[in-house]
Scaffold this motif. Structure first.
Motif, short mmCIF file in Angstrom:
data_model
loop_
_atom_site.label_atom_id
_atom_site.label_comp_id
_atom_site.label_asym_id
_atom_site.label_seq_id
_atom_site.Cartn_x
_atom_site.Cartn_y
_atom_site.Cartn_z
N ALA A 2 -20.42 20.31 46.27
CA ALA A 2 -21.76 20.45 47.02
C ALA A 2 -22.52 18.99 46.61
O ALA A 2 -22.40 18.33 45.47
CB ALA A 2 -22.49 21.38 46.51
N ALA A 3 -23.47 18.67 47.69
CA ALA A 3 -24.17 17.62 47.51
C ALA A 3 -25.80 17.96 47.99
O ALA A 3 -25.64 18.63 48.92
CB ALA A 3 -23.56 16.39 48.03
N ASP A 4 -26.68 17.24 47.61
CA ASP A 4 -28.12 17.25 47.96
C ASP A 4 -28.12 16.32 49.21
O ASP A 4 -28.14 15.13 48.98
CB ASP A 4 -28.95 17.27 46.87
N LEU A 5 -28.38 16.82 50.39
CA LEU A 5 -28.48 16.27 51.56
C LEU A 5 -29.75 15.99 52.02
O LEU A 5 -30.31 15.41 52.95
CB LEU A 5 -27.56 16.82 52.69
N THR A 6 -30.78 16.29 51.18
CA THR A 6 -32.22 16.29 51.31
C THR A 6 -32.63 14.74 51.51
O THR A 6 -32.32 13.95 50.56
CB THR A 6 -32.99 16.89 50.42
N GLY A 7 -33.13 14.37 52.62
CA GLY A 7 -33.47 13.07 52.61
C GLY A 7 -32.46 11.99 52.91
O GLY A 7 -32.74 10.48 52.92
N VAL A 8 -31.32 12.17 53.28
CA VAL A 8 -30.25 11.19 53.76
C VAL A 8 -30.54 10.56 54.83
O VAL A 8 -31.05 11.24 55.73
CB VAL A 8 -28.76 11.61 53.55
N THR A 9 -30.16 9.61 55.27
CA THR A 9 -30.19 8.94 56.52
C THR A 9 -28.92 9.06 57.35
O THR A 9 -27.73 8.72 56.89
CB THR A 9 -30.59 7.30 56.31
N TRP A 10 -29.18 9.73 58.31
CA TRP A 10 -28.05 10.10 59.34
C TRP A 10 -27.66 8.90 60.33
O TRP A 10 -28.71 8.42 60.93
CB TRP A 10 -28.05 11.39 59.77
N LEU A 28 -24.21 8.72 54.24
CA LEU A 28 -23.43 8.15 52.83
C LEU A 28 -24.42 8.84 51.66
O LEU A 28 -25.75 8.91 51.76
CB LEU A 28 -23.50 6.80 52.45
N VAL A 29 -23.69 9.76 50.93
CA VAL A 29 -24.54 10.46 49.98
C VAL A 29 -23.90 10.32 48.51
O VAL A 29 -22.89 10.09 48.33
CB VAL A 29 -24.13 12.07 50.02
N SER A 30 -24.93 10.13 47.42
CA SER A 30 -24.68 10.16 46.05
C SER A 30 -24.22 11.44 45.27
O SER A 30 -25.44 12.26 45.60
CB SER A 30 -25.85 9.38 45.27
N ALA A 31 -23.41 11.45 44.70
CA ALA A 31 -22.97 13.02 44.38
C ALA A 31 -22.65 12.81 42.84
O ALA A 31 -21.55 12.08 42.67
CB ALA A 31 -21.87 13.55 45.05
N SER A 36 -19.77 8.20 45.58
CA SER A 36 -20.44 8.27 46.90
C SER A 36 -19.36 8.97 47.83
O SER A 36 -18.09 9.26 47.91
CB SER A 36 -20.44 6.74 47.80
N LEU A 37 -20.13 10.05 48.52
CA LEU A 37 -19.58 10.94 49.52
C LEU A 37 -19.91 10.63 50.71
O LEU A 37 -21.21 9.83 51.14
CB LEU A 37 -19.79 12.39 49.26
N ARG A 38 -19.33 10.70 51.84
CA ARG A 38 -19.79 10.85 53.35
C ARG A 38 -19.89 12.14 53.72
O ARG A 38 -19.09 13.23 53.71
CB ARG A 38 -18.57 10.34 54.04
N ALA A 39 -20.81 12.42 54.23
CA ALA A 39 -21.61 13.67 54.89
C ALA A 39 -21.34 13.67 56.31
O ALA A 39 -21.75 12.63 56.88
CB ALA A 39 -22.77 14.16 54.52
N VAL A 40 -20.69 14.45 57.12
CA VAL A 40 -20.69 14.57 58.47
C VAL A 40 -21.09 15.84 59.02
O VAL A 40 -20.92 16.91 58.59
CB VAL A 40 -18.98 14.47 58.94
N ARG A 41 -21.83 15.70 60.24
CA ARG A 41 -22.43 17.07 60.94
C ARG A 41 -22.57 16.80 62.16
O ARG A 41 -22.26 15.70 62.79
CB ARG A 41 -24.10 17.24 60.29
N ASP A 42 -22.64 17.78 63.02
CA ASP A 42 -22.59 17.87 64.68
C ASP A 42 -23.97 17.42 65.00
O ASP A 42 -25.10 18.43 64.53
CB ASP A 42 -22.42 19.41 64.98
N SER A 43 -24.23 16.37 65.78
CA SER A 43 -25.68 16.08 66.30
C SER A 43 -26.28 17.05 67.05
O SER A 43 -27.53 17.12 67.03
CB SER A 43 -25.34 14.72 66.98
#
Length: 72
Positions: A2-10, A28-31, A36-43
């Motif tokens: 799990a990672a906190d995705l609050t405030g990340v830039t998509w 790009l997410v720091s965990a 570093s992790l990469r988070a991916v979502r459906d736009s």
């Protein structure tokens, strides 16, 4: 994982304009403990589920896309 995705830039690919809405966004997410992790979502559904990739997992995923491994 799990990672906190609050405030990340998509980021969305500049090539996604002609895809008819079939786009993903990547951040790009720091965990803690994972680097570093990469988070991916459906736009089209930014509040929906997200996938998390380690750096090596992301590289393998991108290579698979380039090779057409996910084409249907």
């Amino acid at each position: 994982m799990a990672a906190d995705l609050t405030g990340v830039t998509w980021h969305k690919s500049s090539l996604s304009g002609s895809s008819g809405g079939n786009c993903v966004e990547v951040a790009l997410v720091s965990a803690s403990g994972h680097g570093s992790l990469r988070a991916v979502r459906d736009s089209k559904n930014p509040q929906g589920p997200k996938l998390l990739f380690t750096a090596s997992g992301w590289s393998a995923f991108v290579e698979g896309v380039k090779l057409g491994e996910f084409d249907s």
